[in-house]
Design a protein around this motif. Structure first.
Motif, PDB file in Angstrom:
ATOM      1  N   TYR A 156      24.431  93.153 -20.862  1.00  0.00           N
ATOM      2  CA  TYR A 156      24.243  93.577 -19.475  1.00  0.00           C
ATOM      3  C   TYR A 156      23.297  94.771 -19.397  1.00  0.00           C
ATOM      4  O   TYR A 156      23.228  95.594 -20.317  1.00  0.00           O
ATOM      5  CB  TYR A 156      25.579  93.987 -18.847  1.00  0.00           C
ATOM      6  N   ASP A 157      22.610  94.879 -18.259  1.00  0.00           N
ATOM      7  CA  ASP A 157      21.888  96.114 -17.959  1.00  0.00           C
ATOM      8  C   ASP A 157      22.835  97.119 -17.320  1.00  0.00           C
ATOM      9  O   ASP A 157      22.675  98.332 -17.504  1.00  0.00           O
ATOM     10  CB  ASP A 157      20.702  95.832 -17.017  1.00  0.00           C
TER      11      ASP A 157
ATOM     12  N   ALA B  29      27.000  97.157 -17.002  1.00  0.00           N
ATOM     13  CA  ALA B  29      28.234  96.431 -17.317  1.00  0.00           C
ATOM     14  C   ALA B  29      29.211  96.417 -16.154  1.00  0.00           C
ATOM     15  O   ALA B  29      29.936  95.430 -15.945  1.00  0.00           O
ATOM     16  CB  ALA B  29      28.897  97.046 -18.548  1.00  0.00           C
TER      17      ALA B  29
ATOM     18  N   SER C  37      28.135  93.620 -14.036  1.00  0.00           N
ATOM     19  CA  SER C  37      27.648  92.451 -14.792  1.00  0.00           C
ATOM     20  C   SER C  37      26.178  92.158 -14.480  1.00  0.00           C
ATOM     21  O   SER C  37      25.756  90.997 -14.462  1.00  0.00           O
ATOM     22  CB  SER C  37      28.502  91.210 -14.489  1.00  0.00           C
TER      23      SER C  37
ATOM     24  N   LYS D 179      22.157  91.864 -14.721  1.00  0.00           N
ATOM     25  CA  LYS D 179      21.046  91.638 -15.640  1.00  0.00           C
ATOM     26  C   LYS D 179      19.782  91.494 -14.803  1.00  0.00           C
ATOM     27  O   LYS D 179      19.717  90.660 -13.896  1.00  0.00           O
ATOM     28  CB  LYS D 179      21.274  90.371 -16.488  1.00  0.00           C
TER      29      LYS D 179
ATOM     30  N   CYS E  80      24.749  86.891 -25.740  1.00  0.00           N
ATOM     31  CA  CYS E  80      26.212  86.908 -25.701  1.00  0.00           C
ATOM     32  C   CYS E  80      26.716  86.904 -27.149  1.00  0.00           C
ATOM     33  O   CYS E  80      26.820  85.835 -27.775  1.00  0.00           O
ATOM     34  CB  CYS E  80      26.723  85.674 -24.953  1.00  0.00           C
TER      35      CYS E  80
ATOM     36  N   LYS F  85      31.982  84.780 -20.154  1.00  0.00           N
ATOM     37  CA  LYS F  85      31.475  85.984 -19.487  1.00  0.00           C
ATOM     38  C   LYS F  85      30.359  85.564 -18.530  1.00  0.00           C
ATOM     39  O   LYS F  85      29.564  84.667 -18.835  1.00  0.00           O
ATOM     40  CB  LYS F  85      30.928  86.982 -20.501  1.00  0.00           C
TER      41      LYS F  85
ATOM     42  N   PHE G   9      27.022  86.600 -15.908  1.00  0.00           N
ATOM     43  CA  PHE G   9      25.916  87.523 -15.645  1.00  0.00           C
ATOM     44  C   PHE G   9      25.518  87.415 -14.170  1.00  0.00           C
ATOM     45  O   PHE G   9      25.386  86.306 -13.645  1.00  0.00           O
ATOM     46  CB  PHE G   9      24.673  87.158 -16.477  1.00  0.00           C
TER      47      PHE G   9
END
Length: 286
Positions: free
Chosen positions: A33-34, A36, A39, A41, A53, A115, A117
């Motif tokens: 992530y950029d 977190a 979430s 990106k 990932c 997860k 994004f």
């Protein structure tokens, strides 16, 4: 009492075990992530988008990738445009488009973990090609500036001189464009001399809020008075009249000088006794 205590203890143990299991499963995948907490990106249009990932649990596990709940291999817009680097646990689009934004998911089906994004395209803005650089307009004409914004859900504001606008006023109208971007067009029906200023279009979205770098583009609008062309014409006429007057004066002075010089150039013999005849006539009389 003993039964109640046993039940409470059993419930507490179960809660702890569930928490531990969730914590372990959440740590199995580590996305790149950029941001977190959301979430997030971010990617730039026409550049590479890389989602990673990492699997922390040992074993020969395979990642599965999906966009908006659909396997990436079944998404028509992604056909022949991406590659999956299994060994590096990465999903890559070498030249990303604005439409590649969305929700992507990496998952390990064998472990039942995943997860997501929140992939957002950074904003890019520009003016229409006919509006590049500087705009010259006559007082009273209609001004239309179109700020074209690319990216995920851009929000546009305008700065005119030292004033900022994110909604229409009595004088300045802001409209959405054909792409549905709000405030993309700035319109002044009858422009005034006071509207001579720098016009700045600024666009923001989730990506710029994170980076702190909104997209901007500036254009200078020059407003000329209604009678500016008339004043120029009158100025040219005055210059022509003055030039003609100067030429006439110079010609008169030159002619006067030539006449005076011709009078002073006559010989003394011709002027003697007031006789101006030729010399042969004078000899015959003698």
């Amino acid at each position: 009492m003993d039964c109640k205590r046993i039940l409470r203890c059993s419930a507490l143990v179960v809660l702890v075990l569930v928490t531990l299991v969730n914590a372990q499963s959440s740590d199995v995948l580590l996305p790149n992530y950029d941001q977190a907490s959301t979430s997030l990106k971010i990617f730039d249009i026409a550049k590479a988008l890389t989602l990673g990932c990492n699997i922390t649990q040992e074993g020969n596990f395979e990642l599965s990738w999906a966009k908006d709940g659909k396997n990436v291999s079944e998404v028509e817009s992604l056909k022949d445009r991406f590659k999956i680097l299994a060994a590096e646990r990465k999903f890559v689009i070498s030249r990303a488009l604005e439409t590649d934004a969305g929700q992507y998911t990496c998952s390990v089906p064998q472990l039942g973990v995943s997860k997501s994004f929140n992939v957002v395209a950074n904003v890019v803005v520009k003016f229409e090609s006919t509006e590049i650089g500087k705009t010259n307009i006559v007082e009273g004409e209609r001004l239309t500036l179109h700020c074209i914004a690319y990216g995920t859900d851009p929000k546009i504001t305008w700065t005119v001189g030292n004033n900022t606008y994110n909604a229409s006023t009595d004088h300045i109208v802001l409209e959405e464009d054909e792409r549905g971007v709000e405030n993309a067009k700035l319109i002044i029906d009858s422009i005034k001399l006071d509207d001579y200023a720098d016009y700045t279009c600024e666009a923001r979205n989730n990506a710029t809020e994170f980076t702190g770098k909104p997209a901007q583009v500036l254009i200078t609008v020059r407003v000329r008075g209604k009678y500016a062309a008339l004043y120029v014409f009158l100025g040219i006429i005055v210059e022509v009249v003055l030039l003609c007057a100067i030429i006439l004066i110079c010609e008169k002075r030159r002619n006067k000088t030539e006449i005076e010089e011709s009078d002073t150039d006559q010989s003394p013999d011709q002027n003697k006794n007031g006789y101006h005849g030729n010399e042969s006539e004078l000899r015959q009389r003698k």
